[in-house]
Design an enzyme around this catalytic site. Structure first.
Site, PDB file in Angstrom:
ATOM      1  N   ASP A 147      -4.401 -10.044 -16.030  1.00  3.04           N
ATOM      2  CA  ASP A 147      -5.656 -11.536 -15.290  1.00  3.04           C
ATOM      3  C   ASP A 147      -7.001 -10.818 -16.090  1.00  3.04           C
ATOM      4  OD1 ASP A 147      -7.211 -13.309 -14.159  1.00  3.04           O
ATOM      5  OD2 ASP A 147      -5.874 -13.382 -12.415  1.00  3.04           O
ATOM      6  N   ASP A 168       1.082  -1.219  -0.128  1.00  2.00           N
ATOM      7  CA  ASP A 168      -0.129   0.120   0.156  1.00  2.00           C
ATOM      8  C   ASP A 168       0.985   1.163   0.570  1.00  2.00           C
ATOM      9  OD1 ASP A 168      -2.049   1.833   0.459  1.00  2.00           O
ATOM     10  OD2 ASP A 168      -2.272   1.164   1.928  1.00  2.00           O
ATOM     11  N   ASP A 176      -1.287  -1.147  -4.034  1.00  2.00           N
ATOM     12  CA  ASP A 176      -1.796  -0.573  -4.952  1.00  2.00           C
ATOM     13  C   ASP A 176      -0.897  -0.316  -6.159  1.00  2.00           C
ATOM     14  OD1 ASP A 176       0.023   1.580  -3.817  1.00  2.00           O
ATOM     15  OD2 ASP A 176      -2.022   2.279  -2.839  1.00  2.00           O
ATOM     16  N   GLU A 191      -6.408 -19.909 -17.603  1.00  6.52           N
ATOM     17  CA  GLU A 191      -6.614 -20.668 -15.933  1.00  6.52           C
ATOM     18  C   GLU A 191      -8.047 -22.180 -16.381  1.00  6.52           C
ATOM     19  OE1 GLU A 191      -8.627 -20.423 -11.742  1.00  6.52           O
ATOM     20  OE2 GLU A 191      -9.325 -19.955 -13.295  1.00  6.52           O
ATOM     21  N   HIS A 227      -3.788 -17.601  -5.355  1.00  3.55           N
ATOM     22  CA  HIS A 227      -4.775 -16.703  -4.635  1.00  3.55           C
ATOM     23  C   HIS A 227      -5.787 -17.033  -4.201  1.00  3.55           C
ATOM     24  CE1 HIS A 227      -6.028 -16.356  -8.395  1.00  3.55           C
ATOM     25  NE2 HIS A 227      -7.116 -15.777  -8.030  1.00  3.55           N
ATOM     26  N   ASP A 228      -5.984 -17.950  -5.100  1.00  2.16           N
ATOM     27  CA  ASP A 228      -7.276 -19.473  -4.591  1.00  2.16           C
ATOM     28  C   ASP A 228      -6.893 -20.188  -3.942  1.00  2.16           C
ATOM     29  OD1 ASP A 228      -9.096 -18.098  -6.545  1.00  2.16           O
ATOM     30  OD2 ASP A 228      -8.332 -18.870  -8.263  1.00  2.16           O
ATOM     31  N   ASP A 252      -8.847 -16.463 -17.162  1.00  2.00           N
ATOM     32  CA  ASP A 252     -10.144 -16.558 -16.110  1.00  2.00           C
ATOM     33  C   ASP A 252     -10.258 -18.222 -16.482  1.00  2.00           C
ATOM     34  OD1 ASP A 252      -9.734 -16.282 -12.848  1.00  2.00           O
ATOM     35  OD2 ASP A 252     -11.822 -16.060 -13.662  1.00  2.00           O
TER      36      ASP A 252
HETATM   37  O1  ISL Z   1     -13.334 -24.809 -12.543  1.00  2.00           O
HETATM   38  C1  ISL Z   1     -13.246 -25.130 -11.554  1.00  2.00           C
HETATM   39  C2  ISL Z   1     -13.265 -26.336 -11.287  1.00  2.00           C
HETATM   40  O2  ISL Z   1     -13.293 -26.909 -12.656  1.00  2.00           O
HETATM   41  C3  ISL Z   1     -12.816 -23.604 -10.741  1.00  2.00           C
HETATM   42  O3  ISL Z   1     -11.585 -24.589 -10.077  1.00  2.00           O
HETATM   43  C4  ISL Z   1     -11.841 -22.774 -10.854  1.00  2.00           C
HETATM   44  O4  ISL Z   1     -11.293 -22.773 -12.110  1.00  2.00           O
HETATM   45  C5  ISL Z   1     -11.497 -21.702  -9.856  1.00  2.00           C
HETATM   46  O5  ISL Z   1     -12.484 -21.040  -9.209  1.00  2.00           O
HETATM   47  C6  ISL Z   1     -12.178 -20.266 -10.869  1.00  2.00           C
HETATM   48  O6  ISL Z   1     -11.094 -18.781 -10.368  1.00  2.00           O
HETATM   49  C7  ISL Z   1     -10.650 -17.752 -10.854  1.00  2.00           C
HETATM   50  O7  ISL Z   1     -12.856 -17.641 -10.979  1.00  2.00           O
HETATM   51  C8  ISL Z   1     -12.891 -17.005  -9.923  1.00  2.00           C
HETATM   52  C9  ISL Z   1     -11.982 -16.463  -9.028  1.00  2.00           C
HETATM   53  O8  ISL Z   1     -13.018 -16.002  -7.222  1.00  2.00           O
HETATM   54  C10 ISL Z   1     -11.032 -16.525  -8.990  1.00  2.00           C
HETATM   55  O9  ISL Z   1      -9.880 -16.072  -7.046  1.00  2.00           O
HETATM   56  C11 ISL Z   1     -10.205 -17.345  -9.805  1.00  2.00           C
HETATM   57  O10 ISL Z   1      -8.575 -17.746  -9.724  1.00  2.00           O
HETATM   58  C12 ISL Z   1     -13.844 -16.057 -10.448  1.00  2.00           C
HETATM   59  O11 ISL Z   1     -13.338 -14.989 -11.154  1.00  2.00           O
HETATM   60 CA    CA Z   2      -3.681   2.321  -1.529  1.00  2.00          CA
END
Ligand code: ISL
Ligand code: CA
Length: 554
Positions: free
Chosen positions: A99, A22, A30, A243, A314-315, A199
């Site tokens: 992304d 930040d 940011d 992804e 991040h997931d 994504d």
């Molecule tokens: O598609 C899936 C399983 O077959 C999910 O695991 C999917 O790949 C995943 O949840 C997708 O994540 C991405 O898109 C989401 C977002 O919340 C995540 O942070 C991002 O990485 C929705 O945009």
């Molecule tokens: Ca900030």
């Protein structure tokens, strides 16, 4: 045939901007914060930074719900900040990867707002259907819980959402939608963006008929081929990663060989392919399962595609907490082991912010500690099902995406040096021990280990080209493999357990090898390794006798 070969030894660093740095003390990371840390990234030795979405967004899903693809979200900064970032990063040889959230938009996006009112041509930008006698058009559960359908009293129809109801899916069957998306990609390419992550991209192909919505991978390929031809595919230097939560090896090869994407994120490794989540969260790690998946992807993609290597993002929970051991005595050791393991494999390595200093999962105590939409939806559903609070929270503390979203720990100062204001998400209380400042000072730190590995990896072709071969296959605690190239050989041995493990097979280590290891004194006796200490990891690099070619030199 492999084109685009130049990027194959690159290393990509993932930034979750809200939690990185930040710069203006509003508690949210940011773009200026990223700029402040470019020297840090350059010192680490990475080539590209993937920044999770920074577009305008109501932030129901932290930017994965875009309301304007042409503008930067104001808490992250301005377009001028972004242009500055591109320029200053490129000065250091670092490319920026954006992304692109193209499976869906935010429900606040102008397209959706117009679609709600049936305004042309937006009326057909999303997937709309009539209900079925007061019920949703079809069955189906969204990734973030609940039905995939949400009723709009305005339009008196249901719209389809793969994720949260605030994230309506775009209708890729509509050529105008596809055209608009290509325009967006081109806009950012013109700004100097060098890479794109797409994504949830394997969800875009859908067969939409009156009685069902079915995912259709052939359509996904068709759409991606078109998008590539109309945007990033025109510039062979642009790196793309899709992804693809559902991709198997064959799908991955198709994505890559049809010139759709440079590589994909496969999730078999994240779910350990069929192991129930409750099980993969338990220790010890089901190592044979991991071996099976890695072997398959290493062997089957060789010369046919290209892997991406990651153990978290991040997931997912923090990699040291999930695949390693975050108890203090083993934390750094096991994190170094994971680094050796990952960097030795063929494919592009991804480092998620903070993993290079060994950040751990967060000590969650109550539901009030969470912010992630997926986690909160999960909690509500589990509660509704009558599950015990304690059990729900226990599972969430190990699996929640919020584990990886705590602010980056820069120093031992207030808020871990992330911000002077109260951060949007609590800093992990272990920041006094685990932080960048301490890592930079210590020659033996995890950060310096990553740095050394990155440098070594870039200097030796075997990492990019070497043929993969599993070793120590029967061992349930040790993951071993070799990579062989003309004239070079790499041996990687990783003890994934806190036990001392005997190594039975002969490894054939030559005299003048180079070694990178996570313990200070090598355990090699008589050109062999007898026993591995807890989480011991060894990378052995040796020259192989050159193959003499017969015949005349030109
Ligand atoms: O598609 C899936 C399983 O077959 C999910 O695991 C999917 O790949 C995943 O949840 C997708 O994540 C991405 O898109 C989401 C977002 O919340 C995540 O942070 C991002 O990485 C929705 O945009
Ligand atoms: Ca900030």
């Amino acid at each position: 045939m492999m084109t685009r070969a130049e990027w194959k030894n690159q290393i990509i660093y993932q930034i979750y901007p809200r939690s990185f740095k930040d710069s203006n003390n509003d508690g949210i990371g940011d773009i200026q914060g990223i700029i402040e840390k470019l020297d840090y990234l350059s010192d680490l030795g990475i080539d590209m930074v993937w920044i999770t979405p920074i577009f305008k967004s109501p932030n129901k899903d932290n930017g994965y719900d875009v309301s304007d693809y042409y503008n930067i979200h104001n808490t992250f900064g301005t377009m001028t900040d972004f242009e500055k970032l591109i320029k200053l990063a490129s000065k250091r040889g670092i490319g920026i990867m954006l992304d692109m959230v193209f499976n869906h938009t935010s429900d606040q996006h102008e397209w959706f707002q117009k679609s709600l009112l049936g305004i042309k041509p937006y009326d057909d930008f999303y997937i709309w259907k009539k209900g079925n006698n007061g019920l949703p058009p079809t069955e189906g559960t969204a990734f973030f819980g609940g039905s995939v359908w949400e009723y709009s009293s305005q339009r008196k129809e249901y719209y389809y959402h793969s994720f949260d109801k605030s994230q309506p899916d775009l209708n890729w069957q509509n050529p105008l939608v596809r055209e608009k998306l290509a325009d967006i990609v081109n806009f950012w390419i013109d700004k100097g963006v060098r890479g794109f992550r797409f994504d949830a991209i394997d969800n875009i192909g859908k067969e939409i008929s009156p009685d069902k919505v079915k995912s259709n991978i052939l359509l996904t390929h068709q759409y991606l081929k078109e998008l590539s031809a109309n945007s990033y595919g025109r510039d062979p230097k642009i790196i793309t990663v899709g992804e693809t939560g559902g991709a198997n090896v064959k799908d991955a090869i198709d994505y890559i060989n049809n010139d759709e994407l440079s590589m994909v994120f496969q999730f078999q490794i994240m779910s350990l392919d069929g192991v129930r989540e409750d099980d993969w969260l338990k220790k010890p790690l089901p190592l044979f399962q991991l071996k099976k998946i890695i072997n398959k992807w290493q062997i089957e993609l060789a010369n046919k595609g290209w892997n991406s290597q990651f153990l978290g993002n991040h997931d997912f929970p923090r990699i040291v907490s999930r695949f390693g051991d975050d108890r203090e005595e083993y934390r750094v050791l096991s994190a170094k082991m994971l680094a050796i393991f990952l960097f030795g494999l063929q494919g592009t390595p991804y480092i998620y912010q903070g993993d290079e200093i060994g950040m751990t999962n967060f000590p969650f105590k109550s539901i009030d500690d969470y912010q992630d939409v997926e986690s909160l939806n999960y909690y509500q559903e589990a509660k509704d099902k009558g599950l015990l609070e304690k059990n729900i929270l226990d599972r969430m503390s190990k699996s929640s995406r919020d584990n990886a979203r705590t602010p980056m720990q820069w120093s031992s100062e207030t808020n871990g040096g992330f911000s002077n204001a109260k951060p949007w998400f609590a800093v992990n209380p272990n920041y006094k021990q685990i932080n960048v400042e301490a890592n930079l000072k210590d020659n033996n730190s995890l950060f310096n280990f990553y740095k050394k590995l990155i440098k070594f990896r870039k200097e030796h072709l075997v990492f990019t080209n070497g043929q993969y071969e599993e070793i120590l296959a029967d061992d349930d605690k040790v993951f071993g493999y070799k990579r062989k190239n003309l004239g070079e050989e790499l041996i990687i041995i990783c003890n994934f357990s806190s036990d001392v493990v005997k190594v039975k097979s002969k490894l054939g280590i030559k005299k003048d090898f180079i070694i990178i290891e996570n313990y200070t004194h090598s355990n090699i006796i008589d050109n062999n390794i007898k026993a591995l200490r807890p989480y011991e990891a060894i990378l052995i690099y040796q020259k192989r006798p050159a193959v003499i070619c017969q015949g005349k030199n030109k």
